[in-house]
Motif scaffolding. Sequence first.
Motif, PDB file in Angstrom:
ATOM      1  N   SER A  97      45.958  30.965  40.685  1.00 55.72           N
ATOM      2  CA  SER A  97      44.474  30.846  40.529  1.00 55.72           C
ATOM      3  C   SER A  97      43.768  32.138  41.122  1.00 55.72           C
ATOM      4  N   VAL A  98      44.218  32.471  42.278  1.00 57.50           N
ATOM      5  CA  VAL A  98      43.698  33.467  42.857  1.00 57.50           C
ATOM      6  C   VAL A  98      43.661  35.126  41.953  1.00 57.50           C
ATOM      7  N   VAL A  99      45.028  34.769  41.504  1.00 56.32           N
ATOM      8  CA  VAL A  99      45.231  36.161  40.432  1.00 56.32           C
ATOM      9  C   VAL A  99      44.546  36.133  39.238  1.00 56.32           C
ATOM     10  N   MET A 100      44.219  34.938  38.777  1.00 56.61           N
ATOM     11  CA  MET A 100      43.649  34.521  37.533  1.00 56.61           C
ATOM     12  C   MET A 100      42.087  34.780  37.795  1.00 56.61           C
ATOM     13  N   TYR A 101      41.713  34.544  38.800  1.00 51.51           N
ATOM     14  CA  TYR A 101      40.128  34.897  39.369  1.00 51.51           C
ATOM     15  C   TYR A 101      39.917  36.328  39.248  1.00 51.51           C
ATOM     16  N   GLN A 102      40.935  37.060  39.749  1.00 54.81           N
ATOM     17  CA  GLN A 102      40.758  38.615  39.853  1.00 54.81           C
ATOM     18  C   GLN A 102      40.561  39.094  38.206  1.00 54.81           C
ATOM     19  N   ILE A 103      41.466  38.702  37.435  1.00 54.71           N
ATOM     20  CA  ILE A 103      41.603  38.927  36.049  1.00 54.71           C
ATOM     21  C   ILE A 103      40.462  38.540  35.242  1.00 54.71           C
ATOM     22  N   VAL A 104      39.858  37.203  35.531  1.00 56.65           N
ATOM     23  CA  VAL A 104      38.775  37.105  34.849  1.00 56.65           C
ATOM     24  C   VAL A 104      37.335  37.758  35.408  1.00 56.65           C
ATOM     25  N   GLY A 105      37.476  38.140  36.490  1.00 56.99           N
ATOM     26  CA  GLY A 105      36.326  39.062  37.102  1.00 56.99           C
ATOM     27  C   GLY A 105      36.318  40.304  36.325  1.00 56.99           C
ATOM     28  N   GLN A 106      37.560  40.733  35.889  1.00 54.41           N
ATOM     29  CA  GLN A 106      37.571  42.146  35.383  1.00 54.41           C
ATOM     30  C   GLN A 106      37.364  42.045  33.810  1.00 54.41           C
ATOM     31  N   LEU A 107      37.669  40.921  33.233  1.00 61.85           N
ATOM     32  CA  LEU A 107      37.481  40.621  31.937  1.00 61.85           C
ATOM     33  C   LEU A 107      36.013  40.461  31.797  1.00 61.85           C
ATOM     34  N   GLN A 108      35.311  39.783  32.567  1.00 63.28           N
ATOM     35  CA  GLN A 108      33.794  39.744  32.521  1.00 63.28           C
ATOM     36  C   GLN A 108      33.070  40.905  32.319  1.00 63.28           C
ATOM     37  N   VAL A 109      33.692  41.910  32.860  1.00 56.79           N
ATOM     38  CA  VAL A 109      33.111  43.356  32.851  1.00 56.79           C
ATOM     39  C   VAL A 109      33.812  44.058  31.586  1.00 56.79           C
ATOM     40  N   LEU A 110      34.953  43.882  31.207  1.00 61.46           N
ATOM     41  CA  LEU A 110      35.534  44.495  30.253  1.00 61.46           C
ATOM     42  C   LEU A 110      35.156  44.186  28.997  1.00 61.46           C
ATOM     43  N   SER A 111      34.647  42.960  28.723  1.00 60.45           N
ATOM     44  CA  SER A 111      34.239  42.413  27.498  1.00 60.45           C
ATOM     45  C   SER A 111      32.920  43.143  26.929  1.00 60.45           C
ATOM     46  N   PRO A 112      31.727  43.196  27.613  1.00 60.39           N
ATOM     47  CA  PRO A 112      30.748  43.896  27.097  1.00 60.39           C
ATOM     48  C   PRO A 112      30.831  45.281  27.051  1.00 60.39           C
ATOM     49  N   VAL A 113      31.648  45.951  27.954  1.00 62.40           N
ATOM     50  CA  VAL A 113      32.080  47.249  27.770  1.00 62.40           C
ATOM     51  C   VAL A 113      32.792  47.807  26.717  1.00 62.40           C
ATOM     52  N   LEU A 114      33.622  46.815  26.029  1.00 61.81           N
ATOM     53  CA  LEU A 114      34.492  47.240  24.879  1.00 61.81           C
ATOM     54  C   LEU A 114      33.567  47.275  23.754  1.00 61.81           C
ATOM     55  N   LEU A 115      32.662  46.116  23.788  1.00 68.76           N
ATOM     56  CA  LEU A 115      31.428  45.872  22.623  1.00 68.76           C
ATOM     57  C   LEU A 115      30.666  47.257  22.615  1.00 68.76           C
ATOM     58  N   ILE A 116      30.206  47.851  23.918  1.00 64.61           N
ATOM     59  CA  ILE A 116      29.312  49.045  23.797  1.00 64.61           C
ATOM     60  C   ILE A 116      30.076  49.988  23.202  1.00 64.61           C
ATOM     61  N   TYR A 117      31.451  50.081  23.817  1.00 64.94           N
ATOM     62  CA  TYR A 117      32.359  51.418  23.253  1.00 64.94           C
ATOM     63  C   TYR A 117      32.550  51.312  21.996  1.00 64.94           C
ATOM     64  N   ARG A 118      32.620  50.176  21.292  1.00 67.27           N
ATOM     65  CA  ARG A 118      32.866  50.226  19.782  1.00 67.27           C
ATOM     66  C   ARG A 118      31.569  50.562  19.140  1.00 67.27           C
ATOM     67  N   VAL A 119      30.618  50.075  19.500  1.00 66.17           N
ATOM     68  CA  VAL A 119      29.215  50.422  18.848  1.00 66.17           C
ATOM     69  C   VAL A 119      29.139  52.102  18.953  1.00 66.17           C
ATOM     70  N   MET A 120      29.112  52.546  20.247  1.00 62.71           N
ATOM     71  CA  MET A 120      29.140  54.043  20.436  1.00 62.71           C
ATOM     72  C   MET A 120      29.971  54.905  19.697  1.00 62.71           C
ATOM     73  N   GLN A 121      31.174  54.410  19.436  1.00 61.23           N
ATOM     74  CA  GLN A 121      32.226  54.986  18.467  1.00 61.23           C
ATOM     75  C   GLN A 121      31.777  55.227  17.200  1.00 61.23           C
ATOM     76  N   GLY A 122      30.984  54.126  16.673  1.00 54.83           N
ATOM     77  CA  GLY A 122      30.656  54.144  15.243  1.00 54.83           C
ATOM     78  C   GLY A 122      31.557  52.995  14.573  1.00 54.83           C
ATOM     79  N   LYS A 123      32.564  52.317  15.211  1.00 47.85           N
ATOM     80  CA  LYS A 123      33.387  51.640  14.670  1.00 47.85           C
ATOM     81  C   LYS A 123      32.752  50.353  13.939  1.00 47.85           C
ATOM     82  N   THR A 124      31.472  49.756  14.063  1.00 47.71           N
ATOM     83  CA  THR A 124      31.004  48.843  13.392  1.00 47.71           C
ATOM     84  C   THR A 124      30.847  49.137  12.031  1.00 47.71           C
TER      85      THR A 124
END
Length: 155
Positions: free
Chosen positions: A103-130
């Motif tokens: 659970s400690v490891v998963m907390y660390q992973i989910v914390g990273q995913l909470q940041v990574l999820s919107p960053v990936l969305l912004i990155y795809r929009v900036m690349q024009g992949k939409t």
Amino acid sequence: MLQVITTSINPAIYLLALEAFALSQNVLLTSLIVGRLLLFRYRIRKALGTQHGKEYVNVTTMLVESQALLGIGQLALLATILPLQVPRFPGLETDSTSNSPSSVVMYQIVGQLQVLSPVLLIYRVMQGKTYDSKTAVEMGTLRLTASNNAREMAA
């Protein structure tokens, strides 16, 4: 004289409730946004024809992809917290989530995913992949046609 009554409540219960609420909130809000975009797509296709509204599908796909990554991580976190709720022996409760390294490891992973999820969305929009090149051309001609009609009506 003031008496304080304390009970032995497993803190993992609050943790489980918090994470279940966060997961349900992400799923619900993403579903509402996607539903609204698909409703707009339906209305545009109904008003302008079936060749329009393709960009809404691309945007909804991006939203679902980015939130699915976070949702899977949160579900895995819930799966690591849930066994802590089951007492190993009758009358003996587990004391906290610190007993579970997973659970400690998963907390660390989910914390990273909470940041990574919107960053990936912004990155795809900036690349024009939409939008693909065909969609961009169609939108450009749609705007040009609309502005020419507005000029003709104004004259």
